[in-house]
Each structure stands twice: as C-alpha cells, then as structure tokens.
Scaffold this motif. Structure first.
Motif, PDB file in Angstrom:
ATOM      1  N   PRO A 159       0.828  -1.208   0.000  1.00 51.90           N
ATOM      2  CA  PRO A 159       0.000   0.000   0.000  1.00 51.90           C
ATOM      3  C   PRO A 159       0.865   1.262   0.000  1.00 51.90           C
ATOM      4  CG  PRO A 159      -0.814  -1.580   1.607  1.00 51.90           C
ATOM      5  CD  PRO A 159       0.489  -2.112   1.124  1.00 51.90           C
ATOM      6  N   LYS A 160       0.504   2.196  -0.857  1.00 50.68           N
ATOM      7  CA  LYS A 160       1.272   3.434  -0.990  1.00 50.68           C
ATOM      8  C   LYS A 160       0.347   4.539  -1.475  1.00 50.68           C
ATOM      9  CE  LYS A 160       5.415   5.283  -3.284  1.00 50.68           C
ATOM     10  NZ  LYS A 160       6.487   4.989  -4.266  1.00 50.68           N
ATOM     11  N   ASP A 161       0.392   5.672  -0.784  1.00 52.74           N
ATOM     12  CA  ASP A 161      -0.420   6.837  -1.158  1.00 52.74           C
ATOM     13  C   ASP A 161      -1.901   6.495  -1.283  1.00 52.74           C
ATOM     14  OD1 ASP A 161       1.922   8.360  -1.287  1.00 52.74           O
ATOM     15  OD2 ASP A 161       2.237   7.863  -3.398  1.00 52.74           O
ATOM     16  N   GLY A 162      -2.382   5.651  -0.396  1.00 48.30           N
ATOM     17  CA  GLY A 162      -3.803   5.329  -0.378  1.00 48.30           C
ATOM     18  C   GLY A 162      -4.259   4.356  -1.440  1.00 48.30           C
ATOM     19  N   THR A 163      -3.313   3.682  -2.118  1.00 52.70           N
ATOM     20  CA  THR A 163      -3.681   2.693  -3.123  1.00 52.70           C
ATOM     21  C   THR A 163      -2.825   1.448  -2.952  1.00 52.70           C
ATOM     22  OG1 THR A 163      -2.079   3.474  -4.775  1.00 52.70           O
ATOM     23  CG2 THR A 163      -4.262   4.506  -4.782  1.00 52.70           C
ATOM     24  N   ILE A 164      -3.263   0.367  -3.576  1.00 49.47           N
ATOM     25  CA  ILE A 164      -2.468  -0.858  -3.635  1.00 49.47           C
ATOM     26  C   ILE A 164      -2.556  -1.400  -5.051  1.00 49.47           C
ATOM     27  CG2 ILE A 164      -4.403  -2.241  -2.771  1.00 49.47           C
ATOM     28  CD1 ILE A 164      -2.341  -4.176  -1.606  1.00 49.47           C
ATOM     29  N   ASP A 165      -1.414  -1.792  -5.599  1.00 51.99           N
ATOM     30  CA  ASP A 165      -1.363  -2.288  -6.976  1.00 51.99           C
ATOM     31  C   ASP A 165      -1.628  -3.789  -7.032  1.00 51.99           C
ATOM     32  OD1 ASP A 165      -0.799   0.169  -8.056  1.00 51.99           O
ATOM     33  OD2 ASP A 165       1.375  -0.124  -8.096  1.00 51.99           O
ATOM     34  N   TYR A 166      -2.489  -4.154  -7.980  1.00 55.81           N
ATOM     35  CA  TYR A 166      -2.705  -5.553  -8.336  1.00 55.81           C
ATOM     36  C   TYR A 166      -2.186  -5.732  -9.758  1.00 55.81           C
ATOM     37  CZ  TYR A 166      -5.679  -6.745  -4.364  1.00 55.81           C
ATOM     38  OH  TYR A 166      -6.144  -7.009  -3.109  1.00 55.81           O
ATOM     39  N   GLY A 167      -1.296  -6.689  -9.967  1.00 58.16           N
ATOM     40  CA  GLY A 167      -0.722  -6.857 -11.287  1.00 58.16           C
ATOM     41  C   GLY A 167      -0.715  -8.307 -11.738  1.00 58.16           C
ATOM     42  N   LYS A 168      -0.845  -8.488 -13.049  1.00 58.27           N
ATOM     43  CA  LYS A 168      -0.784  -9.824 -13.635  1.00 58.27           C
ATOM     44  C   LYS A 168       0.024  -9.747 -14.927  1.00 58.27           C
ATOM     45  CE  LYS A 168      -3.601 -13.804 -14.963  1.00 58.27           C
ATOM     46  NZ  LYS A 168      -3.008 -14.025 -16.298  1.00 58.27           N
ATOM     47  N   ALA A 169       0.957 -10.659 -15.071  1.00 59.18           N
ATOM     48  CA  ALA A 169       1.774 -10.704 -16.274  1.00 59.18           C
ATOM     49  C   ALA A 169       0.968 -11.245 -17.443  1.00 59.18           C
ATOM     50  CB  ALA A 169       3.009 -11.575 -16.027  1.00 59.18           C
ATOM     51  N   VAL A 170       1.297 -10.780 -18.635  1.00 56.42           N
ATOM     52  CA  VAL A 170       0.653 -11.239 -19.863  1.00 56.42           C
ATOM     53  C   VAL A 170       1.701 -12.006 -20.680  1.00 56.42           C
ATOM     54  CG1 VAL A 170      -0.455 -10.540 -22.020  1.00 56.42           C
ATOM     55  CG2 VAL A 170      -0.978  -9.318 -19.897  1.00 56.42           C
ATOM     56  N   HIS A 171       1.385 -13.239 -21.045  1.00 53.63           N
ATOM     57  CA  HIS A 171       2.280 -14.079 -21.848  1.00 53.63           C
ATOM     58  C   HIS A 171       1.551 -14.537 -23.113  1.00 53.63           C
ATOM     59  CE1 HIS A 171       4.006 -14.349 -17.784  1.00 53.63           C
ATOM     60  NE2 HIS A 171       5.167 -14.623 -18.383  1.00 53.63           N
ATOM     61  N   ASP A 172       2.327 -14.797 -24.153  1.00 61.09           N
ATOM     62  CA  ASP A 172       1.708 -15.320 -25.362  1.00 61.09           C
ATOM     63  C   ASP A 172       1.567 -16.842 -25.271  1.00 61.09           C
ATOM     64  OD1 ASP A 172       4.219 -16.374 -25.804  1.00 61.09           O
ATOM     65  OD2 ASP A 172       4.734 -15.011 -27.444  1.00 61.09           O
ATOM     66  N   GLU A 173       1.154 -17.459 -26.372  1.00 61.53           N
ATOM     67  CA  GLU A 173       0.915 -18.904 -26.362  1.00 61.53           C
ATOM     68  C   GLU A 173       2.173 -19.716 -26.101  1.00 61.53           C
ATOM     69  OE1 GLU A 173       0.026 -16.764 -28.579  1.00 61.53           O
ATOM     70  OE2 GLU A 173      -2.146 -16.846 -28.857  1.00 61.53           O
ATOM     71  N   ASP A 174       3.327 -19.133 -26.411  1.00 58.80           N
ATOM     72  CA  ASP A 174       4.595 -19.826 -26.189  1.00 58.80           C
ATOM     73  C   ASP A 174       5.202 -19.514 -24.823  1.00 58.80           C
ATOM     74  OD1 ASP A 174       4.474 -20.957 -28.741  1.00 58.80           O
ATOM     75  OD2 ASP A 174       5.356 -19.144 -29.644  1.00 58.80           O
ATOM     76  N   GLY A 175       4.465 -18.776 -23.988  1.00 57.59           N
ATOM     77  CA  GLY A 175       4.944 -18.465 -22.643  1.00 57.59           C
ATOM     78  C   GLY A 175       5.885 -17.293 -22.581  1.00 57.59           C
ATOM     79  N   ARG A 176       6.007 -16.514 -23.658  1.00 57.60           N
ATOM     80  CA  ARG A 176       6.893 -15.358 -23.653  1.00 57.60           C
ATOM     81  C   ARG A 176       6.195 -14.152 -23.021  1.00 57.60           C
ATOM     82  NH1 ARG A 176       8.488 -15.744 -29.944  1.00 57.60           N
ATOM     83  NH2 ARG A 176       6.194 -15.873 -29.940  1.00 57.60           N
ATOM     84  N   PHE A 177       6.937 -13.425 -22.200  1.00 58.37           N
ATOM     85  CA  PHE A 177       6.400 -12.258 -21.510  1.00 58.37           C
ATOM     86  C   PHE A 177       6.123 -11.143 -22.501  1.00 58.37           C
ATOM     87  CE2 PHE A 177       7.128  -8.203 -19.254  1.00 58.37           C
ATOM     88  CZ  PHE A 177       6.150  -8.307 -18.278  1.00 58.37           C
ATOM     89  N   LYS A 178       4.899 -10.618 -22.481  1.00 59.19           N
ATOM     90  CA  LYS A 178       4.499  -9.577 -23.410  1.00 59.19           C
ATOM     91  C   LYS A 178       4.156  -8.257 -22.725  1.00 59.19           C
ATOM     92  CE  LYS A 178       4.965 -11.663 -27.294  1.00 59.19           C
ATOM     93  NZ  LYS A 178       5.948 -11.157 -28.284  1.00 59.19           N
ATOM     94  N   GLY A 179       3.974  -8.288 -21.432  1.00 59.87           N
ATOM     95  CA  GLY A 179       3.619  -7.073 -20.710  1.00 59.87           C
ATOM     96  C   GLY A 179       2.891  -7.413 -19.414  1.00 59.87           C
ATOM     97  N   ALA A 180       2.250  -6.414 -18.856  1.00 62.31           N
ATOM     98  CA  ALA A 180       1.540  -6.623 -17.591  1.00 62.31           C
ATOM     99  C   ALA A 180       0.410  -5.614 -17.458  1.00 62.31           C
ATOM    100  CB  ALA A 180       2.497  -6.487 -16.415  1.00 62.31           C
ATOM    101  N   LEU A 181      -0.641  -6.055 -16.810  1.00 66.04           N
ATOM    102  CA  LEU A 181      -1.749  -5.168 -16.470  1.00 66.04           C
ATOM    103  C   LEU A 181      -1.672  -4.879 -14.981  1.00 66.04           C
ATOM    104  CD1 LEU A 181      -4.382  -3.810 -17.600  1.00 66.04           C
ATOM    105  CD2 LEU A 181      -5.602  -5.773 -16.654  1.00 66.04           C
ATOM    106  N   VAL A 182      -1.730  -3.595 -14.627  1.00 71.68           N
ATOM    107  CA  VAL A 182      -1.629  -3.184 -13.225  1.00 71.68           C
ATOM    108  C   VAL A 182      -2.849  -2.328 -12.879  1.00 71.68           C
ATOM    109  CG1 VAL A 182      -0.283  -1.946 -11.493  1.00 71.68           C
ATOM    110  CG2 VAL A 182       0.893  -3.225 -13.305  1.00 71.68           C
ATOM    111  N   LEU A 183      -3.594  -2.776 -11.873  1.00 70.33           N
ATOM    112  CA  LEU A 183      -4.752  -2.041 -11.359  1.00 70.33           C
ATOM    113  C   LEU A 183      -4.375  -1.430 -10.023  1.00 70.33           C
ATOM    114  CD1 LEU A 183      -7.581  -4.688 -12.002  1.00 70.33           C
ATOM    115  CD2 LEU A 183      -6.671  -2.984 -13.590  1.00 70.33           C
TER     116      LEU A 183
END
Length: 301
Positions: A159-183
């Motif tokens: 928790p920081k500045d009144g928020t908390i980040d939830y994140g999930k990595a995004v991978h393609d079909e071959d398991g390669r890292f493509k990015g992440a979504l952070v709420l």
C-alpha cells in the motif's frame, strides 16, 4: 453495665456483618465484570471477523477484475500486431483497448489508475490519462516482479499513497512475456468501511499488516487507556482487522452500579446497627432495672 453490655454485643457482631457485606458486594461486582467483558469481547471478535470477511470479498473482486481484463482479446490483438510490425493496426488496437479500460474504470469507480505496460515497462494504456506534455512515468515497483513471474501468476504490491497495486503478467501462447496489467485499487472504499464501525462511544477499527503497521484507520481515541481489542486476519493478504475501544466506556456503568450497591449495603448496615441497639436495649432493660433496685436498697440499708 447495660450500656457497656450493649456496645460489647454490637462490637462483636458489627465487624462480621460489615466484612460479609463488603465481600458479597465485591464478589457480585467481579462476577458481573467478568460476564460483561466476555460478552463484549465475543461481540468485538465477531465484528472483526465480519469486517475481515467483507474486506476479503472486496479484495477478491480486485483479483477477479484483474483476471477478467488480462483475458481480453484486445490485449492479445495489440501485442500480436506489434510483433508483426503492423503499426497502424497496433495503434487502432491500442485505442480500442484504452477505451475498454476507461469504460471499465468508470463502471467500477474503485481504481485510481489502470495501466497496461509492454514488455519493457512502457505504458501502452493508462487510465486516467495525464497531460500530453508530461514525461512518461516509470513502471510501478510491481512490474519487475511480474516480469519474473510464471505465466498466470498475479501479485499485489505494498500500500502506498492510499492505493495498492494488483498486477498480472501477460504471456503469449509460447509463454513469452508480453507485458503486464496493473490495477491501482483506491483504498478509500476500505477506509469508508472502517470509518463506519463504531465500538462504544469512541472505539473503532483499523487495518494493519503482519508487522503491526497501520495501513488504514477508521475512528481513533486518545492513547494511554486500557483497551478492549479483538482482531481477525484476511485470507489473501497478510493483513488483519483490529477492533478496539477504551475499556472504561464499558466498565463505568458497572462501577456506578457497584458504588450504588456499596451505598445500599452501608445503609443496610446502619439500619442493622439501629435494630441491634434497639434489641439489646430491650433485652437489657430488666437487668438495668434490677441493678437500679439493688442500688436503692443498698443506699437505704
């Protein structure tokens, strides 16, 4: 002699009566105090458990939102067009993804920020958008952990500045890292829940981490008092809900009852003394008359 006998009888009975009365009053007070504290502690424990369960449900929904959004075909369409160097199509997909995230943010109303980051940590979409001339923001702290995470993994930040980040990595079909979504979840919703909790006149609830550091606090009261406290842990995060209140607020009415009982006992002892004096006077009156008659005969003889 009758007067001396009367006071001797009184002094032999009075300590026993006073001691018995005071012991009975104290015993009743301690029994009532123990029962009241047990009932209040059970109520506070149940309140902390209900609140923890409510917060668990709220935080579980954040995880569900995260998984729902990362499974969107819009994210897959974006990184696939980037991989194929279809820049115009990639920009169209990016705008469509940004519009979908903005709509989701307005609909839920609980996220301070939503970001989709590419494999380098650059913000592809950010809701709400900042001014166009503003330099790009650095990737959130959670991003470095997400890059190393296994496919399908999700993380929550600190928790920081009144928020908390939830994140999930995004991978393609071959398991390669493509990015992440952070709420970035706005903890104001949880703060409102804690602020609504009332325990006695001034007690309340707070949320703290495993080390005892306060994350959010509802009502607070001056420190340095004896405190009635109960706590319950959350399931998915190492946090706990602590419900507390000054003990004096619950014991003050009981002490008033105790003081009234002592006053009533003192009045009863005083009345008993009067009855004892009256009874002893009645019992010793013939003896007094006999003594007086002996004195008159002795004086006349």
């Amino acid at each position: 002699m009758p007067r001396t006998l009367r006071w001797k009888l009184l002094l032999s009975i009075l300590p026993f009566v006073a001691l018995t009365g005071s012991l009975l009053c104290r015993h009743q007070y301690l029994l009532a105090k123990a029962e009241i504290l047990r009932a209040i502690e059970a109520s506070a424990r149940a309140l902390s458990e209900r609140t923890a369960a409510d917060l668990d449900r709220l935080l579980e929904q954040r995880r569900n939102d995260l998984f729902t959004l990362t499974e969107s075909s819009l994210i897959r369409d974006y990184y696939r067009t980037v991989d194929f160097q279809l820049l115009n199509e990639a920009e169209d997909n990016r705008r469509e993804l940004e519009a979908a995230l903005a709509s989701f943010s307005r609909r839920t109303g609980v996220y301070a920020r939503i970001r989709y980051l590419d494999f380098s940590g650059r913000a592809v979409c950010m809701i709400p958008r900042g001014p166009g001339a503003r330099p790009p923001e650095p990737a959130p702290e959670i991003f470095a952990q997400l890059r190393r995470a296994a496919a399908g993994a999700w993380l929550s930040g600190t928790p920081k500045d009144g928020t908390i980040d939830y994140g999930k990595a995004v991978h393609d079909e071959d398991g390669r890292f493509k990015g992440a979504l952070v709420l970035s979840y706005d903890l104001a919703q949880i703060r409102d829940i804690l602020s609504a909790i009332r325990v006695g006149r001034s007690g309340g609830a707070r949320l703290q981490d495993a080390a005892g550091r306060v994350i959010l606090e509802g009502r607070s009261f001056p420190p340095g008092k004896d405190i009635l406290s109960a706590e319950a842990g959350l399931t998915r995060l190492p946090w706990k809900v602590v419900v507390e209140a000054p003990l004096e607020e619950f014991l003050a009415p009981l002490r008033k009852v105790r003081d009234a009982g002592i006053a009533a006992a003192a009045a009863a002892v005083a009345g008993l003394i009067g009855l004892i004096l009256l009874a002893v006077s009645s019992a010793t009156r013939p003896v007094g008359a006999l003594v007086e008659a002996v004195r008159r005969i002795s004086a006349g003889g």
